[in-house]
Scaffold this motif. Structure first.
Motif, PDB file in Angstrom:
ATOM      1  N   THR A 455       0.875  -0.855  -0.021  1.00 50.89           N
ATOM      2  CA  THR A 455       0.026  -0.135   0.156  1.00 50.89           C
ATOM      3  C   THR A 455       0.734   1.293  -0.032  1.00 50.89           C
ATOM      4  OG1 THR A 455      -1.855  -1.165   1.250  1.00 50.89           O
ATOM      5  CG2 THR A 455      -1.759   1.300   1.299  1.00 50.89           C
ATOM      6  N   ILE A 456       0.394   2.327  -0.642  1.00 51.38           N
ATOM      7  CA  ILE A 456       0.978   3.651  -0.846  1.00 51.38           C
ATOM      8  C   ILE A 456      -0.045   4.352  -0.507  1.00 51.38           C
ATOM      9  CG2 ILE A 456       1.929   5.755  -2.133  1.00 51.38           C
ATOM     10  CD1 ILE A 456       3.207   3.383  -4.030  1.00 51.38           C
ATOM     11  N   ALA A 457      -0.085   4.981   0.637  1.00 51.77           N
ATOM     12  CA  ALA A 457      -0.936   5.578   1.589  1.00 51.77           C
ATOM     13  C   ALA A 457      -0.602   7.134   1.440  1.00 51.77           C
ATOM     14  CB  ALA A 457      -1.227   5.694   2.859  1.00 51.77           C
ATOM     15  N   ARG A 470       1.328  13.727   3.547  1.00 51.17           N
ATOM     16  CA  ARG A 470       2.251  12.817   3.617  1.00 51.17           C
ATOM     17  C   ARG A 470       2.028  11.501   2.830  1.00 51.17           C
ATOM     18  NH1 ARG A 470       1.532  14.556   9.031  1.00 51.17           N
ATOM     19  NH2 ARG A 470       3.538  14.742  10.225  1.00 51.17           N
ATOM     20  N   VAL A 471       3.263  11.256   2.266  1.00 47.01           N
ATOM     21  CA  VAL A 471       3.107   9.966   1.177  1.00 47.01           C
ATOM     22  C   VAL A 471       4.078   8.897   2.197  1.00 47.01           C
ATOM     23  CG1 VAL A 471       3.627   9.043  -1.152  1.00 47.01           C
ATOM     24  CG2 VAL A 471       2.840  11.296  -0.897  1.00 47.01           C
ATOM     25  N   SER A 472       3.298   7.558   2.404  1.00 48.00           N
ATOM     26  CA  SER A 472       4.003   6.694   3.037  1.00 48.00           C
ATOM     27  C   SER A 472       3.931   5.249   2.223  1.00 48.00           C
ATOM     28  CB  SER A 472       2.997   6.214   4.305  1.00 48.00           C
ATOM     29  OG  SER A 472       3.394   7.623   5.354  1.00 48.00           O
ATOM     30  N   ASP A 473       4.870   4.563   2.370  1.00 43.54           N
ATOM     31  CA  ASP A 473       5.042   3.245   1.654  1.00 43.54           C
ATOM     32  C   ASP A 473       5.346   2.075   2.507  1.00 43.54           C
ATOM     33  OD1 ASP A 473       7.916   2.749   1.531  1.00 43.54           O
ATOM     34  OD2 ASP A 473       7.791   4.775   0.345  1.00 43.54           O
ATOM     35  N   TYR A 523      11.735  13.744   6.066  1.00 44.25           N
ATOM     36  CA  TYR A 523      11.671  12.230   5.997  1.00 44.25           C
ATOM     37  C   TYR A 523      11.082  11.551   7.432  1.00 44.25           C
ATOM     38  CZ  TYR A 523      12.437   7.233   6.299  1.00 44.25           C
ATOM     39  OH  TYR A 523      12.511   5.823   6.608  1.00 44.25           O
ATOM     40  N   GLU A 524      10.305  10.667   7.537  1.00 45.60           N
ATOM     41  CA  GLU A 524       9.743  10.166   8.816  1.00 45.60           C
ATOM     42  C   GLU A 524       9.863   8.521   8.585  1.00 45.60           C
ATOM     43  OE1 GLU A 524       5.857  11.644   9.437  1.00 45.60           O
ATOM     44  OE2 GLU A 524       6.699  13.638  10.292  1.00 45.60           O
ATOM     45  N   ASP A 525      10.050   7.837   9.426  1.00 45.92           N
ATOM     46  CA  ASP A 525       9.917   6.366   9.504  1.00 45.92           C
ATOM     47  C   ASP A 525       8.061   6.312   9.538  1.00 45.92           C
ATOM     48  OD1 ASP A 525      12.260   5.411   9.480  1.00 45.92           O
ATOM     49  OD2 ASP A 525      12.485   5.652  11.832  1.00 45.92           O
ATOM     50  N   ALA A 531       8.881   4.073   4.528  1.00 44.20           N
ATOM     51  CA  ALA A 531       9.237   5.414   4.382  1.00 44.20           C
ATOM     52  C   ALA A 531       8.147   6.059   4.336  1.00 44.20           C
ATOM     53  CB  ALA A 531      10.064   5.680   3.381  1.00 44.20           C
ATOM     54  N   SER A 532       8.260   7.399   4.938  1.00 41.60           N
ATOM     55  CA  SER A 532       7.157   8.475   4.740  1.00 41.60           C
ATOM     56  C   SER A 532       7.716   9.873   4.592  1.00 41.60           C
ATOM     57  CB  SER A 532       6.248   8.424   6.091  1.00 41.60           C
ATOM     58  OG  SER A 532       5.338   9.379   6.218  1.00 41.60           O
TER      59      SER A 532
END
Length: 541
Positions: A455-457, A470-473, A523-525, A531-532
């Motif tokens: 999922t890419i959220a 935010r784009v998280s994977d 960048y965030e975990d 990655a986020s």
């Protein structure tokens, strides 16, 4: 001869010595006059004069009219050595009827002659400072009377004063020439970058301080050797070797008639300068310091010229790189237009034949974006310092993000895209189109690193005065040491090693767009791993 007549003769002699010494400008000639007149006045066969070398604390023969003249400037005695050295140490006269029977006498090979038997030595002292020792000698044995000893001591005192004044006069003239030389070299340093001109001036001004001198300046080469870069006159073998030694050992080398000083800038050894003054008897510490000051000027000139040359070469290299970059980008962007035109034509043809006008229109929109991108690239090449142009206006971040995700949906078909749900508007002030580009870029980046089927959220929130996207994977995330580096141009972290395609420019471009709007990108975990990437856009006030 009566005592009165002898006293008158002695006074007349002293007066003559003073006048002759003051009328001559040549140091060696003055010493010869003193020695010759002293020999005549004392009715001896030879007279000699030793002066103290202040640096080494030794007595050096500087004048004689009966001993081997080849020893002048070379014959030396330590203070306390021989009759001459003993008189210097004790500072009292000493008379010997037969030097061969005097235990304090020391034979100097090549200087002393066996025919001289008797000897009288007296110290030269000025203001409690030892200047030297005067000796008179006779072939026939002779007992020097108390009056003769006193007379020679008076002569020595007079000579000591004359030598002291002459030294002061010489030093004053020398220091004036030194100051003039340093001033001229300093002026040239501020007015020219021609290294050869400065180095030759240093050598010329150095030998001007010492009439009849010769000098040379050596610079190190890339192989670690040395070559003469500037010279005036013939330095001679001994002085040249001393200059090479000063360069090899990085320290001053001082001899009787020559000296050499290294050229240093900090800890960097650049070369050495050598000076030879024929007939010179002694270099004072002040003279060594002066040559060292000129050497420093030369070293600064070399360093300055080297920096200038490096800067010139760097500027030339940058110009060549910029020209190559401009040519490369211009060729690439020009070549891009042809396939884009062909793609647009095929899309139109597909829409006409299949009726899929909506899909073709969306594809044509992306082709148009590429065409506009080519225009921006060409424009940036024409500008030496291209700046990012943003059009600030109030817009709904939620709507702009959802629209961008709709456009990139075909690119995310191998993943599960979770877009923000429709809802209340999240207003921001910035560039709507460029914000959409950032969203597209971050999603595209996620598709390259997240495994297929994950999922890419994409989420939207408010954080104080900012709207945050935010784009998280579910990918591997970014190592701690790379989390700032990846925002630099052409830096890709471990993606290249794992075979992930890319150029390392995407995140840099996204951050540049965000910062141009007054926001930031970081960048965030991601929760649960991965990655986020989040960015903020200021909200309207």
């Amino acid at each position: 001869m009566s005592d009165v007549d002898r006293k008158i003769q002695e006074l007349s002699f002293l007066h003559e010595i003073t006048q002759l010494a003051s009328s001559t400008r040549d140091w060696d000639e003055m010493l010869r006059i003193v020695i010759d007149r002293s020999t005549d006045a004392m009715h001896t066969d030879v007279a000699s004069l030793y002066l103290v070398d202040k640096r080494e604390g030794r007595l050096r023969l500087v004048a004689t009219n009966g001993l081997d003249r080849r020893g002048i400037g070379r014959a030396e005695l330590r203070v306390g050595e021989g009759i001459t050295g003993w008189v210097a140490a004790a500072r009292v006269p000493l008379a010997a009827r037969d030097v061969r029977k005097e235990p304090r006498f020391k034979w100097i090979p090549g200087i002393d002659e066996p025919r001289f038997t008797s000897m009288l030595s007296v110290p030269l002292v000025v203001r409690d400072e030892l200047v030297g020792v005067m000796n008179v000698q006779t072939v026939a044995p002779r007992d020097f009377s108390k009056d003769e000893v006193q007379f020679l001591q008076t002569v020595a005192d007079q000579v000591a004063g004359i030598i002291d004044k002459a030294r002061l006069h010489r030093e004053a003239e020398r220091k004036l020439r030194e100051v003039s030389a340093l001033f001229e070299v300093s002026n040239v340093l501020t007015s020219t970058l021609d290294l050869d001109e400065v180095l030759q001036l240093v050598v010329d001004r150095l030998i001007r301080v010492y009439p009849g001198a010769s000098g040379a300046l050596l610079l190190r080469d890339e192989e670690g050797g040395a070559r003469v870069r500037a010279r005036s006159g013939d330095l001679g073998k001994a002085a040249l070797q001393a200059t090479q030694q000063a360069l090899a050992e990085a320290r001053p080398i001082v001899a009787t008639d020559h000296l050499a000083v290294p050229l240093l800038v900090g800890d960097r050894l650049l070369g050495a300068v050598g000076l030879r003054v024929p007939g010179y008897k002694e270099f004072l510490d002040e003279e060594v310091s002066f040559v060292g000051a000129l050497a420093n000027q030369a070293a600064l000139a070399i360093d300055k010229a080297s920096l200038y040359e490096l800067e010139r070469q760097t500027a030339q290299t940058l110009r060549e790189l910029e020209r190559a970059r401009s040519e490369f980008v211009a060729v690439v962007t020009h070549d891009l237009r042809t396939p884009l035109s062909i793609i647009r034509g095929h899309l139109d043809l597909i829409a006409e034949r299949s009726g899929a006008k909506r899909e073709a229109a969306e594809a044509a929109t992306q082709v148009k974006r590429l065409d506009e991108l080519v225009d921006r690239i060409v424009e940036s090449v024409r500008d030496d310092r291209p700046e990012l142009t943003v059009r600030r206006a109030r817009f709904d971040v939620r709507a702009a993000t959802i629209k961008a995700l709709t456009e990139v949906a075909p690119m995310v078909r191998m993943h599960k895209l979770r877009a923000p749900r429709p809802g209340a508007a999240v207003w921001a002030r910035g560039d709507r189109a460029k914000t959409a580009e950032v969203v597209s870029g971050l999603v595209h980046n996620a598709t390259k690193y997240a495994p297929e089927g994950t999922t890419i959220a994409v989420g939207i929130s408010k954080d104080g005065d900012s709207a945050v996207v935010r784009v998280s994977d579910g990918g591997p995330g970014v190592p701690v040491e790379d989390r700032e580096r990846i925002f630099h141009p052409f830096v890709r972290g471990d993606g290249a090693a794992r075979g992930v395609p890319g150029t390392g420019i995407g995140l840099y471009a996204c951050r540049r767009i965000v910062e141009a709007q007054g926001g930031r990108l970081w960048y965030e975990d991601a929760p649960g791993g991965g990655a986020s990437f989040a960015f903020s856009i200021p909200r309207p006030r």
